[in-house]
Design an enzyme around this catalytic site. Structure first.
Site, PDB file in Angstrom:
ATOM      1  N   HIS A 134       0.830  -1.214   0.000  1.00  0.00           N
ATOM      2  CA  HIS A 134       0.000   0.000   0.000  1.00  0.00           C
ATOM      3  C   HIS A 134       0.860   1.257   0.000  1.00  0.00           C
ATOM      4  O   HIS A 134       0.684   2.147  -0.844  1.00  0.00           O
ATOM      5  CB  HIS A 134      -0.919  -0.013   1.229  1.00  0.00           C
ATOM      6  CG  HIS A 134      -1.747   1.227   1.384  1.00  0.00           C
ATOM      7  ND1 HIS A 134      -3.048   1.311   0.966  1.00  0.00           N
ATOM      8  CD2 HIS A 134      -1.443   2.447   1.900  1.00  0.00           C
ATOM      9  CE1 HIS A 134      -3.518   2.522   1.216  1.00  0.00           C
ATOM     10  NE2 HIS A 134      -2.561   3.236   1.784  1.00  0.00           N
ATOM     11  N   GLU A 135       1.770   1.337   0.947  1.00  0.00           N
ATOM     12  CA  GLU A 135       2.595   2.540   1.042  1.00  0.00           C
ATOM     13  C   GLU A 135       3.494   2.694  -0.184  1.00  0.00           C
ATOM     14  O   GLU A 135       3.779   3.819  -0.613  1.00  0.00           O
ATOM     15  CB  GLU A 135       3.438   2.518   2.325  1.00  0.00           C
ATOM     16  CG  GLU A 135       2.620   2.579   3.608  1.00  0.00           C
ATOM     17  CD  GLU A 135       1.687   3.785   3.680  1.00  0.00           C
ATOM     18  OE1 GLU A 135       2.015   4.836   3.083  1.00  0.00           O
ATOM     19  OE2 GLU A 135       0.629   3.678   4.321  1.00  0.00           O
ATOM     20  N   HIS A 170       1.793   4.668  -2.819  1.00  0.00           N
ATOM     21  CA  HIS A 170       1.993   6.117  -2.644  1.00  0.00           C
ATOM     22  C   HIS A 170       3.368   6.523  -3.185  1.00  0.00           C
ATOM     23  O   HIS A 170       3.515   7.571  -3.828  1.00  0.00           O
ATOM     24  CB  HIS A 170       1.928   6.489  -1.165  1.00  0.00           C
ATOM     25  CG  HIS A 170       0.561   6.515  -0.573  1.00  0.00           C
ATOM     26  ND1 HIS A 170      -0.471   7.253  -1.096  1.00  0.00           N
ATOM     27  CD2 HIS A 170       0.052   5.896   0.530  1.00  0.00           C
ATOM     28  CE1 HIS A 170      -1.552   7.097  -0.339  1.00  0.00           C
ATOM     29  NE2 HIS A 170      -1.254   6.274   0.644  1.00  0.00           N
ATOM     30  N   HIS A 217       3.404   6.850  -6.867  1.00  0.00           N
ATOM     31  CA  HIS A 217       2.731   8.093  -7.249  1.00  0.00           C
ATOM     32  C   HIS A 217       3.704   9.265  -7.138  1.00  0.00           C
ATOM     33  O   HIS A 217       3.795  10.115  -8.038  1.00  0.00           O
ATOM     34  CB  HIS A 217       1.518   8.304  -6.338  1.00  0.00           C
ATOM     35  CG  HIS A 217       0.499   9.251  -6.871  1.00  0.00           C
ATOM     36  ND1 HIS A 217      -0.635   9.596  -6.166  1.00  0.00           N
ATOM     37  CD2 HIS A 217       0.427   9.946  -8.037  1.00  0.00           C
ATOM     38  CE1 HIS A 217      -1.354  10.448  -6.882  1.00  0.00           C
ATOM     39  NE2 HIS A 217      -0.732  10.677  -8.012  1.00  0.00           N
TER      40      HIS A 217
END
Length: 688
Positions: free
Chosen positions: A472-473, A476, A479
């Protein structure tokens, strides 16, 4: 201190502008911030004193060029203050909070600057602007207006005072939470009390105790959320109860770290600020500049999901109670601290899966290299090389260089995996350096997790939840690494709050993707792959316990909304009573399923950037689930799919309306049906 002796006052000479943390000392920060404030004030003054009429170049572009020193210092410091907050750093953070708020207001509320931005905004249709430039004009105008730039001088003075008070209070909330979380770590005298933990987990608990001078004992530190990974394994019920009780007590013990008065004052001041800005509530103020638009839209979604989630949680509770009644010599009512343990019993009985027994297949380094990095390489062509010659802000943080398939440099990725007392709870991504063509900078991004550090010579074996958090991290981080924009305002993850979680949630899909899972899920001793039958059963459990998971999340999201929908005419004095009433209102008042974050340790909304925005996770998950469906129907883990997602969505950063970017990627608006199916909540199609 002269400029020559302060390493923060000159651009770093290290690759990608990575700060030279080895040369930076705590006493360097405040003088560097002060220099950054002064420099940007001069830069803004040069914009507002221009005699010629406002243009994009002399106003908006000049505004984007301003503050480079301050940005550099702030990114450097706030990376440390969240991940290695020593007492010295905490003291600096407290001094900085009102200074930063005042400086930001001085720019955002500058009447002359606002007039110039307004003029360019009014002329935007007649100007020769490319799409990113036009959107920059629109966003600066919208954000300044939303922040109060159009208020009269008296109202601006009130607003500035409110913002400074709030910045101090949110800093106090975070400090109190860190201190109380450390203080409430649970000490056990014997290994018998921790029966059920693996040898590696016991080793980590012993090491944590030894680090505090408690040799021969065991310390269980607390994560940010209410539950705890150990609750699924601990056979001693009293040990489970102690851990849950400690977690729930944070910030509400009538001690120096009590956060109840702090959060009540934060709520009151946010409501007062919203009224000053012309809104009925803080929630109305926040959502007005998000994709949701209004608190009513948020409430509609939360209520729609709450009833079926609570119903599913009750059914799950009944199944757990049946296990207790059938297997325990002296049955007892299943309570919150029992839920995870007996959920594992049900999972084992129903699916023949013991999730805690999977840890030997999730060795951290292999998960990182052969899972997280492998999926990114297959999708996007990027490669990761560890740079042992580059030091980050803490010895435990590792630096990787990221390059495209053709060898072109992308940026640096920093991973800080392990927990420590100086690190705030939870997991997060932040940028140390943001990409910008205007400034000629490339990205340096950080992922922080809070995995217990094992004893010397012991492997780091992750839970499935920790594997999920890492993927998940890293979403980020991708991105932040892939966004390629001209203007700093749009760099990386600078998108609407209720969109920012979307790319990170999408990246979770690769955890159980066959070719990814088979590549990283290997036994750390034998190298044997995870049994395919277990993998199939894992996939079959994707909706398992979703009533509990969704209910605890929705309860927290609703608490956030309830606090921030209050107007100035309502004064709350009892935090616990308010929470109880709010949860009863939405039908999520189940003591066996406590809210994921109770108010006194709800850092996302009282010290982070998610105030009135914690709903963002489920809001973004609509887009996520719809995107996962697209990948599945279009061939999955392919370069073509990755390139499309990178180019049309990740790569635009914040330089485009996020829902426009989504439509460009997906070809239509997102539908909610895939989310409802994923969480076992029924069918139906609506548009976001």
């Amino acid at each position: 201190m002269t400029d020559a002796t302060n390493p923060l006052l000159q651009p770093s000479t290290l690759p990608y502008g990575l700060p030279d943390y080895g040369a930076i000392r705590p006493e360097h920060y405040l003088p560097a911030f002060q220099a950054g404030f002064e420099e940007q004030r001069r830069e803004i003054a040069r914009i507002t004193m221009v005699r010629s009429m406002p243009t994009f170049e002399n106003t908006l572009e000049a505004l984007e060029r301003s503050g480079e020193l301050l940005d550099r210092v702030a990114h450097t410091f706030y990376t440390v203050s969240s991940a290695d907050a020593t007492p010295e750093i905490q003291a600096i953070d407290e001094q900085l909070a009102p200074l930063m708020a005042a400086h930001q207001d001085a720019i955002t509320l500058d009447g002359q600057l606002y007039w110039r931005v307004q003029h360019v905004y009014d002329q935007r249709d007649s100007l020769d602007l490319d799409p990113e430039q036009r959107y920059l004009v629109e966003r600066h105008h919208r954000e300044m207006t939303h922040a109060g730039a159009g208020l009269d001088d008296e109202a601006k003075a009130q607003l500035t005072a409110l913002n400074q008070k709030l910045s101090t209070l949110t800093n106090t909330f975070e400090r109190n939470l860190l201190n109380d979380t450390n203080d409430l770590a649970v000490v056990f005298d014997t290994a018998d009390e921790l029966d059920g933990l693996s040898a590696g987990e016991l080793s980590a608990a012993a090491r944590a105790a030894a680090d505090r001078g408690l040799d021969g004992r065991y310390l269980i530190t607390l994560p940010l959320f209410t539950g705890h990974p150990a609750l699924a394994q601990l056979r001693v019920r009293e040990s489970r109860r102690r851990i849950m009780a400690a977690s729930l007590a944070r910030g509400s013990r009538d001690n120096a770290n009590d956060n109840r008065g702090v959060l009540l004052e934060i709520v009151r001041l946010r409501a007062e600020r919203a009224t000053l800005l012309g809104y009925d509530s803080h929630a109305a103020y926040i959502t007005a500049d998000e994709t949701a638009g209004t608190p009513d839209a948020v409430e509609e979604m939360l209520r729609r999901l709450a009833a079926p989630s609570a119903r599913n949680a009750r059914a799950e509770h009944a199944a757990l109670q049946a296990i207790v009644d059938e297997t325990e010599a002296a049955p007892f009512p299943v309570e919150a601290h029992d839920w995870a343990f007996y959920t594992e019993r049900v999972r084992t009985a129903r699916y023949d899966i013991d999730s805690s027994a999977l840890r030997p297949w999730f060795e951290a380094e292999r998960v990182l290299q052969e899972g997280v990095f492998f999926a990114a390489t297959r999708l996007y062509g990027v490669t990761f090389s560890e740079r042992d010659d580059l030091a980050a802000y803490h010895p435990g943080a590792r630096v990787f260089e990221v390059r495209d398939e053709d060898g072109t440099a992308v940026g640096l990725y920093v991973l800080d995996l392990y927990t420590r007392d100086s690190k705030r709870g939870g997991a997060w991504m932040n940028a140390i350096v943001s990409q910008s063509r205007l400034r000629g900078t490339a990205p340096v991004v950080v992922n922080n997790l809070n995995v217990p550090l094992p004893g010397d010579g012991e492997p780091t074996l992750l839970t499935l939840d920790e594997v999920t958090t890492l993927f998940h991290e890293f979403g980020h981080a991708l991105h932040g690494l892939f966004a390629t924009v001209t203007y700093p305002h749009f760099a990386g993850t600078n998108v609407f709050r209720d969109f920012v979680e979307f790319p990170s949630q999408v990246n979770e899909m690769w955890i159980l993707w066959p070719e990814v899972l088979d590549n990283y899920a290997r036994h750390h001793e034998t190298g044997a792959p995870l049994d395919p039958a277990i993998v199939e059963r894992l996939r079959a459990t994707e909706t398992f316990d979703q009533g509990h998971a969704t209910s605890e999340y929705l309860a927290a999201a609703w608490l956030d909304q309830a606090w921030h929908r209050l107007g100035t005419d309502v004064q709350v004095t009892d935090v616990a009573a308010f929470e109880a009433a709010a949860l009863a209102d939405i039908g999520l008042d189940d003591s066996a399923v406590p809210t994921r974050y109770s108010s006194t340790y709800f850092a996302h909304v009282f010290s982070g950037g998610y105030s009135a925005g914690y709903y963002s996770y489920i809001w973004s998950e609509v887009l996520d689930a719809d995107t996962v469906e697209w990948f599945r129907t279009n061939g999955g883990l392919t370069r073509g799919n990755g390139d499309r997602f990178r180019r049309r969505l990740l790569g635009v950063g914040g330089s485009k309306d996020p829902l426009d970017a989504y439509r460009d990627f997906r070809g239509r608006d997102a539908e909610i049906e895939p989310l409802l199916k994923r969480r076992g909540l029924g069918d139906g199609v609506v548009r976001l």
